[in-house]
Design a protein around this motif. Sequence first.
Motif, PDB file in Angstrom:
ATOM      1  N   ALA A 259       4.365   3.907 -47.182  1.00 28.94           N
ATOM      2  CA  ALA A 259       5.579   3.777 -47.990  1.00 28.94           C
ATOM      3  C   ALA A 259       6.832   3.900 -47.123  1.00 28.94           C
ATOM      4  CB  ALA A 259       5.589   4.837 -49.089  1.00 28.94           C
ATOM      5  N   ASN A 260       6.838   4.863 -46.195  1.00 26.21           N
ATOM      6  CA  ASN A 260       7.986   5.026 -45.311  1.00 26.21           C
ATOM      7  C   ASN A 260       8.167   3.811 -44.406  1.00 26.21           C
ATOM      8  OD1 ASN A 260       8.524   7.569 -46.355  1.00 26.21           O
ATOM      9  ND2 ASN A 260       7.349   8.633 -44.780  1.00 26.21           N
ATOM     10  N   LEU A 261       7.072   3.263 -43.905  1.00 19.67           N
ATOM     11  CA  LEU A 261       7.151   2.070 -43.059  1.00 19.67           C
ATOM     12  C   LEU A 261       7.736   0.886 -43.821  1.00 19.67           C
ATOM     13  CD1 LEU A 261       3.693   2.321 -41.261  1.00 19.67           C
ATOM     14  CD2 LEU A 261       5.913   2.285 -40.097  1.00 19.67           C
ATOM     15  N   ILE A 262       7.276   0.676 -45.042  1.00 22.88           N
ATOM     16  CA  ILE A 262       7.782  -0.442 -45.847  1.00 22.88           C
ATOM     17  C   ILE A 262       9.258  -0.235 -46.182  1.00 22.88           C
ATOM     18  CG2 ILE A 262       7.597  -1.641 -48.059  1.00 22.88           C
ATOM     19  CD1 ILE A 262       5.351  -2.339 -46.108  1.00 22.88           C
ATOM     20  N   GLN A 263       9.622   0.959 -46.609  1.00 25.09           N
ATOM     21  CA  GLN A 263      11.013   1.220 -46.996  1.00 25.09           C
ATOM     22  C   GLN A 263      11.960   1.033 -45.815  1.00 25.09           C
ATOM     23  OE1 GLN A 263      11.705   5.021 -48.809  1.00 25.09           O
ATOM     24  NE2 GLN A 263      13.784   4.521 -49.420  1.00 25.09           N
TER      25      GLN A 263
END
Length: 298
Positions: A259-263
């Motif tokens: 999720a952090n990578l995508i955001q």
Amino acid sequence: MKETILSLCPGPWEDYELIDTGGFEKLERFGKFILSRPEPQAIWDKSLPDSEWKKLAHAYFAKEKNNPEKGHWQQLKSMPHHWQIQYANSEGLKMKLNLAQTSFKHIGLFPEQAVNWDYLYQKVKAFPGKSPKVLNLFGYTGAASVACRAAGAEVSHLDSVKQVVTWTKHNMESSGLEGIRWIVDDAMKFIKREERRGNRYQGIILDPPAYGRGPDGEKWILEEQINEMLKTCRAILDPKDHFLLLNMYSLSFSSLIAANLIQSNFGNVKNAEQGELYLEEKQGKKLPLGIFYRFSSY
């Protein structure tokens, strides 16, 4: 960015069954044949006794002492080295997949990914406009590529190993399809070239290993390079109509990392879903088998 958090398990599948897990092993049925393989996540006890496993299994994978990822198959009952199974869902996806015993314990199929095959098939079918261009990076034996092609997508399938790409071609042909574009290349080098060329894709699938090598020995280390790869994927993903699926199988990774990578690389995406993939065995235990993050503009 709001995500739906899910734990996903494939539904009933005639040609696949997880029978038991435990003792760092799993017992599975693929079509008519039952295999015992190592499974680092299965840290609990088996439900069935070892004698029952030996009675049921056609073959088991014996690991090498110095390299747990490599080994050889011990045959307990007669079975072919190569065989096929079928996958079908209620929405019209039908695939015939080729399996084989390899020296790396794999057989050419990750059954937990069936939930993502369904997702990709749905996204291609529902795509607003003409057939989407889909890029499958680290494509392995290509069930995801075949699912997208079956739904009508223009598919480019990339893997660094020529023999694996040939395996995917057999899966395509066995499923009565044609027209997938085959690429044997290093994934990072390829998408960097696509960015320079200005090429865009409406769908991108990433299923990177923890460690790997490109065709010319290029080194891949997931935690060191996945962020850069996603940056480049943003540059080649159509900003208007798109979908992206990220799978990661690493014992140290949670879906929060995805999720952090995508955001950080894509900002506030739409229709985001994240979570775990798992398989449920006949004895009731649930075996976690990786994390995913997926989103689409529609």
